[in-house]
Design a protein around this motif. Sequence first.
Motif, mmCIF file in Angstrom:
data_model
loop_
_atom_site.group_PDB
_atom_site.id
_atom_site.type_symbol
_atom_site.label_atom_id
_atom_site.label_comp_id
_atom_site.label_asym_id
_atom_site.label_seq_id
_atom_site.Cartn_x
_atom_site.Cartn_y
_atom_site.Cartn_z
ATOM 1 N N TYR A 66 0.325 2.617 -7.456
ATOM 2 C CA TYR A 66 -0.564 2.927 -6.345
ATOM 3 C C TYR A 66 -0.658 4.436 -6.180
ATOM 4 N N ASN A 67 -1.680 4.851 -5.428
ATOM 5 C CA ASN A 67 -1.920 6.273 -5.270
ATOM 6 C C ASN A 67 -1.556 6.732 -3.866
ATOM 7 N N ASP A 68 -1.779 8.042 -3.595
ATOM 8 C CA ASP A 68 -1.418 8.606 -2.298
ATOM 9 C C ASP A 68 -2.179 7.940 -1.162
ATOM 10 N N GLY A 69 -3.450 7.568 -1.413
ATOM 11 C CA GLY A 69 -4.231 6.929 -0.364
ATOM 12 C C GLY A 69 -3.657 5.596 0.068
ATOM 13 N N TYR A 70 -3.021 4.889 -0.880
ATOM 14 C CA TYR A 70 -2.457 3.569 -0.572
ATOM 15 C C TYR A 70 -1.076 3.670 0.061
ATOM 16 N N ARG A 71 -0.398 4.798 -0.172
ATOM 17 C CA ARG A 71 0.990 4.959 0.268
ATOM 18 C C ARG A 71 1.223 4.586 1.735
ATOM 19 N N PRO A 72 0.362 5.002 2.744
ATOM 20 C CA PRO A 72 0.647 4.672 4.150
ATOM 21 C C PRO A 72 0.682 3.178 4.427
ATOM 22 N N HIS A 79 8.179 1.698 0.578
ATOM 23 C CA HIS A 79 8.019 2.824 -0.362
ATOM 24 C C HIS A 79 9.293 3.649 -0.352
ATOM 25 N N PRO A 80 9.768 4.203 -1.507
ATOM 26 C CA PRO A 80 9.096 4.237 -2.828
ATOM 27 C C PRO A 80 9.466 3.100 -3.764
ATOM 28 N N GLN A 81 10.348 2.186 -3.321
ATOM 29 C CA GLN A 81 10.849 1.163 -4.245
ATOM 30 C C GLN A 81 9.754 0.220 -4.737
ATOM 31 N N ALA A 82 8.597 0.203 -4.051
ATOM 32 C CA ALA A 82 7.524 -0.688 -4.490
ATOM 33 C C ALA A 82 6.961 -0.289 -5.842
#
Length: 670
Positions: A66-72, A79-82
């Motif tokens: 996933y990217n930064d946009g999806y992180r929230p 996160h970050p284990q996903a």
Amino acid sequence: MTNTNPYKFLQGGGEMGKLIRSIDWSQTAIGDVATWPAELKIATGIMLSTPFPMYIAWGKEYIQLYNDGYRPILGATKHPQAMGISTRETFAEIWHIIESMFDGVMDGQAVGFPNFMLPLDRNGYVEECFFDFSYSPISDEDGNIGGVLVTVIEITEKVKTLADLQQAKQDLETAKGETEGQRDQLKRFFMEAPAAICVTNGPEFVFELINPLYQQFFPERQILGKPVLDALPEIRGPVYDILKGVYNDDKTFEGNELLIPLARYDGGPMEDRYFNFIYQPRHNSIGKVDGILVFAFEVTDMVNAKKELEKEKDKFKLAILAAELGTFDMDMTKGTMEWDDRCRELFGIDHEEIVTYEKDFLQGLHPDDKERVIKVIERVFNRSESNGFYDVEYRTIGVADKKVRWLRAKGQAYFDNEDKPYRFIGSVLEVTDKKQEELRKNDFITMVSHELKTPLSALSGYVQMLHLQAAKNMDTFAGSILGKVGQQVKKMTGIINGFLNISQIEAGKIPLNKRKFAFADLVNEIIEAYTIIAPDHSITNHIYEPIIIHADYDRLEQVLLNLLNNAVKYSPNGKKIDITSKVTGEMLRVSVKDEGLGIEPSDVKKLFDRFFRVDNHHTKAIPGFGIGLYLCSEIIRLHEGRIWVESEIGSGSTFIFELPIMDSTEYLPK
């Protein structure tokens, strides 16, 4: 050691890009980055290059990127284990909801829902979260699906706002028949509501009330008290017709992502703006429509984001088409094998029937390559030996056109919990021109090497004659010089033989003269001979059990001598060399360990390439052409084994190879 990123598609991507590049993907079900199929590489590159929320679930295990946009969306606990693990694990609390959707996408059924609620535990507690999302298949040019592309925008706050808006609407209906005091209270509620609200009066839709959020749609425009067409003349047309329909027909209208070109300022430029809104008829005391209540929410940014995502999808599809790869997909559970048109073309198939492993794949292989490729695939389907990784070159003979083609095939097998393969997916690329160029080079090397051997043999003979004459004349000086000349002639002969071996191996012209022998006998014989050559080094042989192998004695002798020679050359200060032989599973594992210079991590992967030499100030004075280790790797490959190196700068190197073994009980001492 400094990590480098040799893959352009993994560049950028902010914090998630760094995280993706830091992961050893070879330890996941996706496999090493170098083995990723083209569609996954392209999808990952697109994902990292866009600011919009994107997420990839790859393979049957649905491994996540996933990217930064999806992180929230992952909150504080996921996160970050996903990154790099299965969707089943990360979203265990909702897997019973989304599993069928994911499986449907893998069968080619894209899905998408607006305002979809999922109960997520992402901040230490379960909360209702709402999303506009789509699940789309990531497929190659022929539609073979390898994973799921998730485009998602979280609208939890917007949904809550709309819920508040609906509540406001209900409160408004309740307040219709109340007193003037209640009207004032309702007006205050409108003004403080978290949604954009306005009230129009009469058939000309005069703005009777607007709240601050509604006014923000049109900064500095004076609209209160004006008929709608005077205040906002640009809505004349479809939007105005909708207003009239609600007023005349007494029917509520709900618009979703409706395009309304509007200017933000008087005299300002027209902008394409999108809104979600409700037009609700307002009734007087006798139940007749006398105005319209408007509840609105601007979604321009969200709609533009969706459009950008669609553009990125189109780029992804075009990139797949431009790759010119043939693709295959074996489903062991269903017993099917699917090839795209390009794959059929590369195998010279002219029929339109379903292809099969036996009839089409095996029959299409060149007879000289068939046995080797079958054994490679057998290893691919053995998880412990290959981890499912597939990378091989072979020739095909077209059934229809009889054309011989060279192909490079790469792929990945996937295994169930019992390590049985259930899916085998990959791609094939034609490399005929490249192989023909290599064969022409090899033919040239062979020709030149043969031409050089003839005068070199004559020179060796003349040197021997002169050496005998010098001995007869008791000319020690001449004898010494001629001895050195003879040594140089031997070195040149070895170099030429090395080139001949290269060309013969790559042309497939070196047969293996296999026989059964005790591996310890070979090692002991080599050590005995090498002790004379390198008296300053201590060579120790560690044999843990008697081992019989079926192999080419002379070729393996060549491998061990080469490894020993390197251990001596690159260990100027190290005196100890250890040779270890032991059984690992059904393989003989042999290691040659030195106390030498060590090898830079950046050089390790290229060490077995043809003509590659480590280039630093320590190695410049050491002679060689970079063909010895290449020959070793090819000889081991011809024995269906593998070779690699483990090294640390300043601490020496350990070269390791594995070979299939015979039943060692045949050699047990009586």
